[in-house]
Scaffold this active site. Structure first.
Site, mmCIF file in Angstrom:
data_model
loop_
_atom_site.group_PDB
_atom_site.id
_atom_site.type_symbol
_atom_site.label_atom_id
_atom_site.label_comp_id
_atom_site.label_asym_id
_atom_site.label_seq_id
_atom_site.Cartn_x
_atom_site.Cartn_y
_atom_site.Cartn_z
ATOM 1 N N THR A 296 0.661 42.330 26.485
ATOM 2 C CA THR A 296 0.053 41.260 26.024
ATOM 3 C C THR A 296 -0.146 41.488 24.392
ATOM 4 O O THR A 296 -0.492 41.597 23.739
ATOM 5 C CB THR A 296 -1.430 40.948 27.140
ATOM 6 O OG1 THR A 296 -1.025 41.653 28.512
ATOM 7 C CG2 THR A 296 -1.976 39.945 26.830
ATOM 8 N N TYR B 18 1.484 56.723 31.762
ATOM 9 C CA TYR B 18 0.996 55.748 32.074
ATOM 10 C C TYR B 18 1.712 54.408 33.105
ATOM 11 O O TYR B 18 1.175 54.105 34.120
ATOM 12 C CB TYR B 18 1.157 54.790 30.424
ATOM 13 C CG TYR B 18 0.866 54.019 30.685
ATOM 14 C CD1 TYR B 18 -0.186 53.589 30.632
ATOM 15 C CD2 TYR B 18 1.493 52.366 30.592
ATOM 16 C CE1 TYR B 18 -0.890 51.538 30.687
ATOM 17 C CE2 TYR B 18 0.934 51.290 30.455
ATOM 18 C CZ TYR B 18 -0.122 50.721 30.670
ATOM 19 O OH TYR B 18 -0.891 49.149 31.089
ATOM 20 N N PRO C 141 1.637 41.793 34.660
ATOM 21 C CA PRO C 141 2.649 41.511 32.991
ATOM 22 C C PRO C 141 2.622 42.031 32.058
ATOM 23 O O PRO C 141 2.543 43.542 32.987
ATOM 24 C CB PRO C 141 1.016 41.244 32.914
ATOM 25 C CG PRO C 141 -0.528 42.043 33.326
ATOM 26 C CD PRO C 141 0.431 42.556 34.539
ATOM 27 N N LYS D 222 0.168 53.170 36.628
ATOM 28 C CA LYS D 222 -0.076 52.277 37.065
ATOM 29 C C LYS D 222 0.885 51.991 38.292
ATOM 30 O O LYS D 222 0.529 50.757 38.702
ATOM 31 C CB LYS D 222 0.915 51.558 35.650
ATOM 32 C CG LYS D 222 -0.274 51.050 34.717
ATOM 33 C CD LYS D 222 -1.343 50.521 34.809
ATOM 34 C CE LYS D 222 -2.032 50.281 33.382
ATOM 35 N NZ LYS D 222 -3.510 49.869 33.800
#
Length: 237
Positions: free
Chosen positions: A96, A66, A93, A70
């Protein structure tokens, strides 16, 4: 792994090129702090800021696909935007929290909250995580979009806490649930939350929602969506 990478790279390229083809000159791109903090070479005392990147070799070694995806996706966005002459601004961010729009339950939310509330997880990891309220993420996008001088990356992290603190917040807010208070590695030294800077975003006027308030909103939303059973007790918030 290959499918994840293809989606991360090709999807990013397609989005940037589609914007360029339509004559868009400025794009706000949503990345993830997974592209920032995964780096074993970083000193615990070092402040994590917009200059930091996750170590791709470390991500592959630890099979953290992951964070690998990213990181590659954000760098691809920067390269593609540069080629097409697009002014790219990046919001980065953390995990979240807050009310969710989608009716389905994604894996991260299940592992972080639902599994504890339902009592299916008997221990929590000796780890730290960064969090931010979803409304703060939305505000961050508006701020950088409406500020002509905004450029580069902007960390959007409200708080970084140890998992024990996060669990304790849930217990205090929702004592009606049987949430574990046992650490999986209770004999190991407690991992310290890393230091981070959101000065660039705060300089634009950003103010972050307290983590406890975001967590409360998240659990209430999950209750309303039927992912968590409602048990009689008034929240301690």
């Amino acid at each position: 792994m290959q499918e994840l990478m293809a989606a991360a790279i090709e999807g990013t390229k397609n989005a940037i090129n589609a914007a360029a083809d339509m004559g868009v000159q400025r794009v706000v791109y949503t990345s993830s702090y997974g592209a920032v903090h995964m780096n074993p070479k970083r000193s615990p005392d070092e402040v994590v800021d917009e200059s930091c990147w996750s170590d791709l070799e470390f991500c592959l070694k630890t099979k953290n696909f992951y964070c690998f995806a990213k990181t590659v996706a954000e760098k691809t966005a920067m390269e593609e935007a540069s080629k097409r002459g697009i002014h790219l601004v990046v919001v980065v961010p953390a995990f979240t929290l807050g009310e969710t729009l989608q009716p389905g339950l994604h894996l991260a939310m299940y592992m972080l909250i639902v599994s504890y509330v339902k009592g299916t997880r008997k221990t929590y990891p000796n780890a730290v995580s960064g969090f931010v309220d979803v409304q703060d993420v939305a505000r961050a996008h508006v701020l950088v979009y409406e500020t002509p001088t905004a450029h580069g990356r902007y960390l959007c992290i409200g708080e970084v806490v140890h998992q024990s603190e996060f669990i304790q917040m849930m217990i205090e807010l929702f004592p009606q649930y049987q949430i574990t208070a046992k650490c999986k590695d209770e004999n190991a030294p407690k991992v310290k939350p890393y230091k981070f800077s959101t000065k660039r975003l705060q300089d634009l006027g950003m103010k972050f929602t307290p983590l406890k308030k975001s967590l409360h909103k998240t659990v209430i939303c999950l209750q309303e969506q039927g992912h968590i059973p409602k048990l009689p007790h008034k929240s301690a918030l």
